[in-house]
Write an enzyme that holds these catalytic residues in place. Structure first.
Site, mmCIF file in Angstrom:
data_model
loop_
_atom_site.group_PDB
_atom_site.id
_atom_site.type_symbol
_atom_site.label_atom_id
_atom_site.label_comp_id
_atom_site.label_asym_id
_atom_site.label_seq_id
_atom_site.Cartn_x
_atom_site.Cartn_y
_atom_site.Cartn_z
ATOM 1 N N ALA A 166 -40.310 -23.432 64.797
ATOM 2 C CA ALA A 166 -41.743 -24.242 64.661
ATOM 3 C C ALA A 166 -42.341 -23.967 63.296
ATOM 4 O O ALA A 166 -43.647 -23.984 63.087
ATOM 5 C CB ALA A 166 -42.908 -23.426 65.891
ATOM 6 N N SER A 167 -41.402 -23.640 62.267
ATOM 7 C CA SER A 167 -41.781 -23.339 60.942
ATOM 8 C C SER A 167 -41.526 -24.552 59.955
ATOM 9 O O SER A 167 -42.229 -25.624 59.812
ATOM 10 C CB SER A 167 -41.185 -22.268 60.434
ATOM 11 O OG SER A 167 -41.469 -22.025 58.937
ATOM 12 N N ARG A 168 -40.301 -24.644 59.621
ATOM 13 C CA ARG A 168 -39.761 -25.904 58.739
ATOM 14 C C ARG A 168 -38.523 -26.199 58.905
ATOM 15 O O ARG A 168 -37.672 -25.012 59.068
ATOM 16 C CB ARG A 168 -39.814 -25.401 57.155
ATOM 17 C CG ARG A 168 -41.333 -25.557 56.682
ATOM 18 C CD ARG A 168 -42.171 -27.020 56.757
ATOM 19 N NE ARG A 168 -43.577 -27.027 56.540
ATOM 20 C CZ ARG A 168 -44.354 -26.908 57.130
ATOM 21 N NH1 ARG A 168 -44.122 -26.633 58.605
ATOM 22 N NH2 ARG A 168 -45.635 -26.928 57.059
ATOM 23 N N GLU A 223 -36.499 -34.344 58.566
ATOM 24 C CA GLU A 223 -37.758 -35.055 59.264
ATOM 25 C C GLU A 223 -38.121 -36.087 58.361
ATOM 26 O O GLU A 223 -38.233 -36.055 57.250
ATOM 27 C CB GLU A 223 -38.792 -34.052 59.299
ATOM 28 C CG GLU A 223 -39.921 -34.242 60.326
ATOM 29 C CD GLU A 223 -40.779 -32.787 60.420
ATOM 30 O OE1 GLU A 223 -41.882 -33.025 60.259
ATOM 31 O OE2 GLU A 223 -40.244 -31.860 60.713
ATOM 32 N N HIS A 268 -43.133 -32.499 65.584
ATOM 33 C CA HIS A 268 -43.630 -31.484 64.768
ATOM 34 C C HIS A 268 -45.430 -31.419 65.085
ATOM 35 O O HIS A 268 -46.261 -32.052 64.410
ATOM 36 C CB HIS A 268 -43.721 -32.290 63.211
ATOM 37 C CG HIS A 268 -43.951 -31.288 62.182
ATOM 38 N ND1 HIS A 268 -43.589 -31.238 61.030
ATOM 39 C CD2 HIS A 268 -44.852 -30.137 62.109
ATOM 40 C CE1 HIS A 268 -43.955 -30.194 60.183
ATOM 41 N NE2 HIS A 268 -44.648 -29.397 61.078
#
Length: 317
Positions: free
Chosen positions: A234-236, A265, A283
């Site tokens: 859930a970061s990058r 993304e 996201h």
């Protein structure tokens, strides 16, 4: 009145603040603002409100000759050339604390969703249906009593750890620095990355992205993990080598994954979409009314502070 350029629609509470102090120009087109439109928008602007999806590179910064601040609407800021902004004496700010609870909630939600096969079960119930309760039917993994390994014990990672402790989970964490005060507060144990990978039942990535973090989790790291582990990001996206993740899932080297972010993304690797043991969200880590309103107020106040000659909050460069 000085001009602020807003690179996309933001909640009204922040927009109203900006309108009280600036001439506001906002991108209202479909999708992401394109580079030419952004360059045109920052001309004569004193402040830029950028989104996580806004690529603020040298060309954009050079076009904004009057910029005093780039206020990024998000906790991350890898979409901005912060070193070049510093050279140009432009403050870059983010919205770190606003995202904490929302992103931690989602992280734990993804843990539960992938371990208990919630999305898979929802799809089954809506399509073919099921034959009724049975002892061997649709088994997943319990969360309580397991070990969670958190990569990055910052604000969000710490909030994830507190939630995990409520599930009676043992908490391991890793990062560039040991945080003994938080260890005592939360009941977490500091270990190196390899030890975390080898011992965790759930691995959550909550670290900020920088170039050194690129592909931190790659083929070698997947081979260290338990075959029953679940990876949650859930970061990058670029922290995980996405193709290596796909291969690890196909080879049953890990049991499942839950992703809110992606390496390329907004594109999502087709193989990830085809795997039943993967939960995908678009996201939405901080996508709550509460968090997004707070973020809009933070960027607006940062821009206002900058044009009033005050140091804004949350400067990252």
């Amino acid at each position: 009145m000085e001009k602020v350029y807003v690179a996309g629609a933001i909640p009204e509470v922040g927009l109203k603040l900006l309108q009280e102090h600036f001439e506001v120009e906002m991108y209202e087109g479909k999708g992401l603002v394109d580079k030419d439109t952004l360059i045109k928008g920052v001309k004569n602007a004193t402040a830029l409100i950028s989104l996580l999806s806004t690529n603020v590179d040298k060309d954009v910064i050079d076009a904004g000759k009057d910029l005093k601040i780039i206020a990024n609407y998000g906790a991350g800021f890898n979409n901005i050339d912060i070193e070049y902004a510093r050279e140009k004496s432009i403050d870059v700010t983010n919205t770190p604390k606003a995202s904490t609870n929302a992103t931690a909630d989602l992280t734990i939600g993804l843990v539960l969703a992938v371990a208990r096969r919630i999305v898979e079960g929802d799809q089954l119930s809506r399509t073919t249906g099921f034959d009724g309760w049975a002892p061997l039917f649709f088994r997943g993994r319990e969360v309580s009593g397991k070990t969670i390994g958190i990569i990055g014990l910052g604000e969000i990672g710490s909030a994830v750890a507190r939630r995990a402790r409520a599930f009676d989970m043992d908490v391991l964490y890793t990062g560039p620095n040991r945080k003994e005060e938080k260890e005592r507060e939360i009941g977490a144990k500091y270990v190196d990355l390899d030890t975390l990978l080898k011992n965790a039942d759930f691995i959550t990535i909550n670290a900020a992205y920088n170039p050194k973090m690129h592909h931190l989790i790659d083929t070698e790291q997947f081979k260290m993990m338990k075959s029953t582990v679940y990876l949650i990001n859930a970061s990058r996206g670029p922290i995980v080598h996405e193709q290596a993740l796909v291969q690890a899932l196909k080879d049953n080297e890990i049991e499942g994954a839950a992703l809110d972010v992606y390496e390329f993304e907004p594109d999502i690797t087709d193989d990830l979409k085809s795997l039943n043991n993967v939960v995908l969200t678009p996201h939405i880590g901080n996508a709550t009314f509460e968090a997004r309103d707070m973020m809009s107020k933070i960027v607006a106040n940062a821009a206002i502070s900058a044009v009033q000659g005050e140091k804004p909050q949350f400067v990252v460069n």
